[in-house]
Scaffold this motif. Structure first.
Motif, mmCIF file in Angstrom:
data_model
loop_
_atom_site.group_PDB
_atom_site.id
_atom_site.type_symbol
_atom_site.label_atom_id
_atom_site.label_comp_id
_atom_site.label_asym_id
_atom_site.label_seq_id
_atom_site.Cartn_x
_atom_site.Cartn_y
_atom_site.Cartn_z
ATOM 1 N N VAL A 152 2.953 -13.476 -1.320
ATOM 2 C CA VAL A 152 1.819 -12.603 -1.601
ATOM 3 C C VAL A 152 2.190 -11.605 -2.696
ATOM 4 O O VAL A 152 3.224 -10.941 -2.614
ATOM 5 N N TYR A 153 1.339 -11.519 -3.720
ATOM 6 C CA TYR A 153 1.508 -10.511 -4.770
ATOM 7 C C TYR A 153 0.392 -9.481 -4.610
ATOM 8 O O TYR A 153 -0.795 -9.828 -4.627
ATOM 9 N N SER A 154 0.783 -8.221 -4.430
ATOM 10 C CA SER A 154 -0.189 -7.147 -4.256
ATOM 11 C C SER A 154 0.063 -6.040 -5.269
ATOM 12 O O SER A 154 1.188 -5.865 -5.743
ATOM 13 N N GLY A 155 -0.984 -5.305 -5.601
ATOM 14 C CA GLY A 155 -0.842 -4.184 -6.527
ATOM 15 C C GLY A 155 -0.429 -2.924 -5.792
ATOM 16 O O GLY A 155 -0.284 -2.919 -4.568
ATOM 17 N N ASN A 156 -0.239 -1.864 -6.548
ATOM 18 C CA ASN A 156 0.064 -0.578 -5.924
ATOM 19 C C ASN A 156 -0.522 0.541 -6.770
ATOM 20 O O ASN A 156 -0.953 0.335 -7.894
ATOM 21 N N GLY A 157 -0.556 1.722 -6.226
ATOM 22 C CA GLY A 157 -1.109 2.857 -6.958
ATOM 23 C C GLY A 157 -2.584 3.050 -6.674
ATOM 24 O O GLY A 157 -3.270 2.191 -6.115
ATOM 25 N N ILE A 158 -3.112 4.208 -7.109
ATOM 26 C CA ILE A 158 -4.492 4.567 -6.800
ATOM 27 C C ILE A 158 -5.523 3.737 -7.576
ATOM 28 O O ILE A 158 -6.693 3.704 -7.204
ATOM 29 N N SER A 159 -5.081 3.062 -8.649
ATOM 30 C CA SER A 159 -6.020 2.256 -9.429
ATOM 31 C C SER A 159 -6.035 0.798 -8.989
ATOM 32 O O SER A 159 -6.725 -0.024 -9.583
ATOM 33 N N SER A 160 -5.288 0.462 -7.942
ATOM 34 C CA SER A 160 -5.237 -0.908 -7.444
ATOM 35 C C SER A 160 -6.203 -1.106 -6.291
ATOM 36 O O SER A 160 -6.427 -0.191 -5.483
ATOM 37 N N VAL A 161 -6.744 -2.318 -6.182
ATOM 38 C CA VAL A 161 -7.640 -2.636 -5.069
ATOM 39 C C VAL A 161 -6.854 -2.991 -3.812
ATOM 40 O O VAL A 161 -7.433 -3.389 -2.797
ATOM 41 N N ALA A 162 -5.524 -2.851 -3.858
ATOM 42 C CA ALA A 162 -4.685 -3.182 -2.700
ATOM 43 C C ALA A 162 -5.046 -2.340 -1.480
ATOM 44 O O ALA A 162 -5.131 -2.874 -0.358
ATOM 45 N N THR A 163 -5.259 -1.054 -1.678
ATOM 46 C CA THR A 163 -5.566 -0.183 -0.543
ATOM 47 C C THR A 163 -6.889 -0.536 0.132
ATOM 48 O O THR A 163 -6.932 -0.709 1.356
ATOM 49 N N PRO A 164 -8.000 -0.677 -0.620
ATOM 50 C CA PRO A 164 -9.257 -1.065 0.048
ATOM 51 C C PRO A 164 -9.207 -2.468 0.658
ATOM 52 O O PRO A 164 -9.829 -2.713 1.691
ATOM 53 N N PHE A 165 -8.442 -3.394 0.040
ATOM 54 C CA PHE A 165 -8.313 -4.741 0.596
ATOM 55 C C PHE A 165 -7.595 -4.670 1.943
ATOM 56 O O PHE A 165 -8.034 -5.261 2.936
ATOM 57 N N ALA A 166 -6.495 -3.926 1.984
ATOM 58 C CA ALA A 166 -5.731 -3.791 3.225
ATOM 59 C C ALA A 166 -6.561 -3.074 4.289
ATOM 60 O O ALA A 166 -6.562 -3.464 5.465
ATOM 61 N N SER A 167 -7.279 -2.031 3.886
ATOM 62 C CA SER A 167 -8.090 -1.264 4.821
ATOM 63 C C SER A 167 -9.158 -2.124 5.482
ATOM 64 O O SER A 167 -9.463 -1.957 6.669
ATOM 65 N N TYR A 168 -9.729 -3.040 4.731
ATOM 66 C CA TYR A 168 -10.750 -3.946 5.274
ATOM 67 C C TYR A 168 -10.211 -4.718 6.462
ATOM 68 O O TYR A 168 -10.927 -4.988 7.433
ATOM 69 N N TYR A 169 -8.926 -5.080 6.403
ATOM 70 C CA TYR A 169 -8.302 -5.847 7.478
ATOM 71 C C TYR A 169 -7.580 -4.957 8.487
ATOM 72 O O TYR A 169 -6.813 -5.449 9.325
ATOM 73 N N GLY A 170 -7.823 -3.651 8.398
ATOM 74 C CA GLY A 170 -7.205 -2.735 9.333
ATOM 75 C C GLY A 170 -5.711 -2.574 9.136
ATOM 76 O O GLY A 170 -4.971 -2.245 10.075
ATOM 77 N N GLU A 171 -5.249 -2.778 7.908
ATOM 78 C CA GLU A 171 -3.822 -2.714 7.596
ATOM 79 C C GLU A 171 -3.554 -1.638 6.535
ATOM 80 O O GLU A 171 -4.480 -1.113 5.910
ATOM 81 N N SER A 172 -2.300 -1.330 6.325
ATOM 82 C CA SER A 172 -1.888 -0.444 5.238
ATOM 83 C C SER A 172 -1.176 -1.284 4.182
ATOM 84 O O SER A 172 -0.731 -2.407 4.466
ATOM 85 N N VAL A 173 -1.055 -0.754 2.975
ATOM 86 C CA VAL A 173 -0.429 -1.517 1.892
ATOM 87 C C VAL A 173 1.035 -1.833 2.189
ATOM 88 O O VAL A 173 1.599 -2.782 1.652
ATOM 89 N N SER A 174 1.659 -1.052 3.044
ATOM 90 C CA SER A 174 3.070 -1.301 3.391
ATOM 91 C C SER A 174 3.244 -2.574 4.217
ATOM 92 O O SER A 174 4.362 -3.071 4.358
ATOM 93 N N ASN A 175 2.149 -3.106 4.732
ATOM 94 C CA ASN A 175 2.227 -4.305 5.571
ATOM 95 C C ASN A 175 1.952 -5.603 4.821
ATOM 96 O O ASN A 175 1.911 -6.675 5.441
#
Length: 311
Positions: A152-175
């Motif tokens: 899995v390749y994920s982005g990071n930082g406030i301009s990445s959609v990683a946080t909202p994607f993870a939040s949708y699944y009830g997860e944090s980006v650290s997971n």
């Protein structure tokens, strides 16, 4: 003669003082008129914002807005783009949401993982298992071939959609499993193209070609366990936007795009008001969704703008 010379000198000094004062006032006025309002935004929303700027310039040529592309301009940006509606406002700033976007799970065509996944369909539970780490005992006892052979390749930082994607699944980006990629999310596409085992996710404008309205040649969307009509919607950008605006497709997060700026800045208020009233007509062209009637009714009271009043 002495008196005349004194008068001449005094007159010259006075004239120079007036000239300096006038120049100072002119420079301040000129500076105010020529101020550029820089907008700090992730790449996937920049083309739409640039279109808004161009169209707004036609009716308010004296107001200058521009995308902040250099480090310097980003640091002095008057507007910051939010890509989630979880922004907490402070005493000085406000956030007004002006559009929506969707996030899709993606894979590179022709990759080893593409061959493994094939036509497999993923519901929300399977997608969560695919993208995130889990302590589930049942999962650890039953090895998943797809999961074992993917990175899995994920982005990071406030301009990445990683946080909202993870939040949708009830997860944090650290997971997230796999690797985190710095920089803009457009580089997630490159990462999975270069890794035969790579999978990722991205905002729709980074996945579809805005001109052809089709998925970019080197990418594909991981098949979702949805109805046939919803599955057909992925065939073109316009069909997908229509489907997402009239129904919910399970497994696809929908997030809002907002402008965060100083509460007392009337010029930005006017720009944002124009977007809410007129600029939304360009959203689909650039791969974003329009706010619904309920959303617009919620956002408009935040803005002091003649354009809102006109509607």
């Amino acid at each position: 003669m002495k008196k005349s010379l004194f008068t001449i000198v005094f007159t010259l000094i006075l004239s120079l003082s007036f000239a300096e004062a006038w120049a100072g006032n002119y420079n301040e006025s000129d500076k105010a008129k020529s101020q550029t309002y820089y907008i700090n935004a992730p790449r996937f929303v920049r083309p739409l914002i640039e279109k808004w700027i161009t169209e707004y310039k036609r009716i308010k040529p004296e107001d200058d807005f521009a995308i902040a592309k250099s480090v310097t301009n980003k640091a002095i940006s008057s507007i910051n783009i939010e890509i989630s509606d979880s922004k907490v406002e402070n005493a000085n700033n406000k956030t007004v949401y002006i559009a929506k976007y969707a996030i899709l799970p993606i894979i590179a065509k022709g990759s080893a993982t593409y061959e493994i996944i094939g036509k497999k369909e993923f519901n929300e539970k399977k997608l969560k298992n695919l993208f995130f780490t889990s302590d589930d005992i049942e999962e650890s006892e039953n090895k998943d071939k797809v999961k074992d052979h993917t990175v899995v390749y994920s982005g990071n930082g406030i301009s990445s959609v990683a946080t909202p994607f993870a939040s949708y699944y009830g997860e944090s980006v650290s997971n997230f499993r796999g690797k985190s990629i710095a920089g803009d999310d457009i580089f997630l596409n490159t990462a999975i193209e270069n890794d035969p085992n790579g999978i990722s996710f991205n905002a729709v404008p980074n996945i579809y070609d805005i001109q052809s309205r089709l998925i970019k040649n080197n990418l594909d969307i991981i098949h979702l366990d949805v109805s046939k009509d919803q599955q057909n919607a992925f065939s073109s950008l316009d069909k997908l936007i229509t489907s997402l605006e009239i129904s919910t497709i399970k497994g696809i997060p929908i997030e809002k795009v907002g402008f965060t700026y100083n509460k007392d800045d009337n010029k930005i208020d006017d720009f944002v008001g124009w977007i809410l009233a007129n600029g939304k007509s360009f959203n689909h062209q650039y791969g974003l969704l329009e706010l619904n009637v309920k959303d617009i009714a919620q956002e408009t009271p935040k803005v002091k703008s003649a354009y809102i009043a006109q509607k």
